[in-house]
Scaffold this motif. Sequence first.
Motif, short mmCIF file in Angstrom:
data_model
loop_
_atom_site.label_atom_id
_atom_site.label_comp_id
_atom_site.label_asym_id
_atom_site.label_seq_id
_atom_site.Cartn_x
_atom_site.Cartn_y
_atom_site.Cartn_z
N LEU A 40 0.85 -1.19 0.00
CA LEU A 40 0.00 0.00 0.00
C LEU A 40 0.88 1.24 0.00
O LEU A 40 1.69 1.43 0.92
CB LEU A 40 -0.90 -0.01 1.24
CG LEU A 40 -1.76 -1.26 1.43
CD1 LEU A 40 -2.31 -1.32 2.84
CD2 LEU A 40 -2.89 -1.26 0.42
N THR A 41 0.76 2.07 -1.04
CA THR A 41 1.56 3.29 -1.13
C THR A 41 0.70 4.46 -1.61
O THR A 41 -0.15 4.25 -2.48
CB THR A 41 2.73 3.15 -2.12
OG1 THR A 41 2.22 2.88 -3.40
CG2 THR A 41 3.70 2.09 -1.71
N PRO A 42 0.92 5.64 -1.12
CA PRO A 42 1.59 5.92 0.15
C PRO A 42 0.68 5.51 1.30
O PRO A 42 -0.53 5.65 1.21
CB PRO A 42 1.81 7.43 0.13
CG PRO A 42 0.73 7.96 -0.76
CD PRO A 42 0.42 6.86 -1.75
N CYS A 43 1.29 5.02 2.35
CA CYS A 43 0.50 4.54 3.50
C CYS A 43 1.44 4.36 4.69
O CYS A 43 2.40 3.61 4.61
CB CYS A 43 -0.16 3.21 3.12
SG CYS A 43 -1.13 2.48 4.44
N ASN A 44 1.13 5.04 5.79
CA ASN A 44 1.97 4.91 6.99
C ASN A 44 1.19 4.40 8.20
O ASN A 44 1.67 4.43 9.32
CB ASN A 44 2.67 6.22 7.31
CG ASN A 44 1.71 7.28 7.80
OD1 ASN A 44 0.50 7.14 7.68
ND2 ASN A 44 2.25 8.35 8.33
N SER A 45 -0.03 3.93 7.97
CA SER A 45 -0.85 3.34 9.03
C SER A 45 -1.76 2.30 8.38
O SER A 45 -1.77 2.16 7.16
CB SER A 45 -1.67 4.41 9.75
OG SER A 45 -2.60 4.97 8.86
N ASN A 64 12.50 1.50 0.46
CA ASN A 64 12.13 0.13 0.86
C ASN A 64 12.93 -0.41 2.04
O ASN A 64 13.05 -1.61 2.22
CB ASN A 64 12.21 -0.84 -0.32
CG ASN A 64 11.18 -0.53 -1.37
OD1 ASN A 64 10.13 0.04 -1.07
ND2 ASN A 64 11.47 -0.88 -2.60
N ARG A 65 13.44 0.50 2.84
CA ARG A 65 14.11 0.08 4.08
C ARG A 65 13.04 -0.09 5.16
O ARG A 65 12.12 0.71 5.28
CB ARG A 65 15.13 1.11 4.53
CG ARG A 65 15.94 0.65 5.74
CD ARG A 65 17.13 1.53 6.00
NE ARG A 65 18.10 1.48 4.91
CZ ARG A 65 19.09 0.60 4.83
NH1 ARG A 65 19.25 -0.29 5.78
NH2 ARG A 65 19.93 0.62 3.83
N VAL A 66 13.17 -1.16 5.93
CA VAL A 66 12.18 -1.49 6.96
C VAL A 66 12.28 -0.50 8.12
O VAL A 66 13.34 -0.33 8.71
CB VAL A 66 12.38 -2.94 7.46
CG1 VAL A 66 11.42 -3.25 8.60
CG2 VAL A 66 12.22 -3.94 6.32
N ILE A 67 11.15 0.14 8.42
CA ILE A 67 11.06 1.08 9.54
C ILE A 67 10.52 0.37 10.78
O ILE A 67 10.96 0.60 11.89
CB ILE A 67 10.10 2.25 9.19
CG1 ILE A 67 10.56 2.99 7.95
CG2 ILE A 67 9.92 3.19 10.37
CD1 ILE A 67 11.85 3.73 8.12
N LYS A 68 9.53 -0.53 10.55
CA LYS A 68 8.89 -1.23 11.68
C LYS A 68 8.27 -2.53 11.16
O LYS A 68 7.77 -2.58 10.04
CB LYS A 68 7.80 -0.35 12.28
CG LYS A 68 7.11 -0.93 13.48
CD LYS A 68 6.12 0.06 14.08
CE LYS A 68 5.53 -0.52 15.36
NZ LYS A 68 4.74 0.47 16.09
N VAL A 79 -3.71 0.36 13.24
CA VAL A 79 -2.31 0.61 13.56
C VAL A 79 -2.09 2.11 13.36
O VAL A 79 -2.36 2.65 12.29
CB VAL A 79 -1.37 -0.19 12.64
CG1 VAL A 79 0.08 0.13 12.97
CG2 VAL A 79 -1.64 -1.68 12.76
N SER A 80 -1.60 2.77 14.39
CA SER A 80 -1.34 4.21 14.33
C SER A 80 -0.27 4.53 13.30
O SER A 80 0.55 3.68 12.97
CB SER A 80 -0.89 4.72 15.70
OG SER A 80 -1.89 4.49 16.65
N PRO A 81 -0.26 5.77 12.80
CA PRO A 81 0.78 6.16 11.83
C PRO A 81 2.18 5.91 12.37
O PRO A 81 2.46 6.13 13.54
CB PRO A 81 0.53 7.65 11.63
CG PRO A 81 -0.93 7.84 11.94
CD PRO A 81 -1.21 6.86 13.05
N VAL A 82 3.04 5.43 11.48
CA VAL A 82 4.43 5.13 11.82
C VAL A 82 5.31 6.23 11.23
O VAL A 82 5.29 6.47 10.02
CB VAL A 82 4.84 3.74 11.28
CG1 VAL A 82 6.31 3.48 11.52
CG2 VAL A 82 3.98 2.66 11.90
N LYS A 83 6.06 6.89 12.09
CA LYS A 83 6.92 7.99 11.68
C LYS A 83 7.92 7.53 10.61
O LYS A 83 8.53 6.48 10.74
CB LYS A 83 7.66 8.54 12.89
CG LYS A 83 8.48 9.77 12.60
CD LYS A 83 9.15 10.30 13.84
CE LYS A 83 9.95 11.52 13.51
NZ LYS A 83 10.63 12.06 14.67
N ASN A 84 8.06 8.33 9.56
CA ASN A 84 8.99 8.11 8.44
C ASN A 84 8.59 6.97 7.51
O ASN A 84 9.34 6.64 6.60
CB ASN A 84 10.43 7.92 8.91
CG ASN A 84 10.95 9.13 9.64
OD1 ASN A 84 10.65 10.26 9.27
ND2 ASN A 84 11.72 8.91 10.69
#
Length: 116
Positions: A40-45, A64-68, A79-84
């Motif tokens: 899913l792009t763009p998508c941070n939650s 494509n580096r894993v943030i979480k 799931v709450s928004p994940v920074k970066n």
Amino acid sequence: MVISKTVLLPFQIKRADTIWTRFKSRLGYKGPLVDKGILLTPCNSLRMFFISHPIDIIFLNKTNRVIKTMSYRKPWRAVSPVKNAYATLVLPLGTVKTQKIRVDDTIQFNSTTNKS
């Protein structure tokens, strides 16, 4: 010291990058994901409404580096928004563990990644 690695996922990833394809991707799977994933792009939650089975989730930055990573996320949760984070990768249950995916790893997609 933990060394980051590049992970090539062993199955097809479908890209969902419009409102319609994101909506359709969530409703398109009645059972658990098997040998496929959704990017899913763009998508941070993530809101897991209408997803009826547990999944693994990976949040990625623009390279494509894993943030979480999140393993065994139960259905009907948010799931709450994940920074970066720029993208959310929804994967079959157990993928994070079996592929040994960790923060700072880089995910590489097959050239067959396409829109859903």
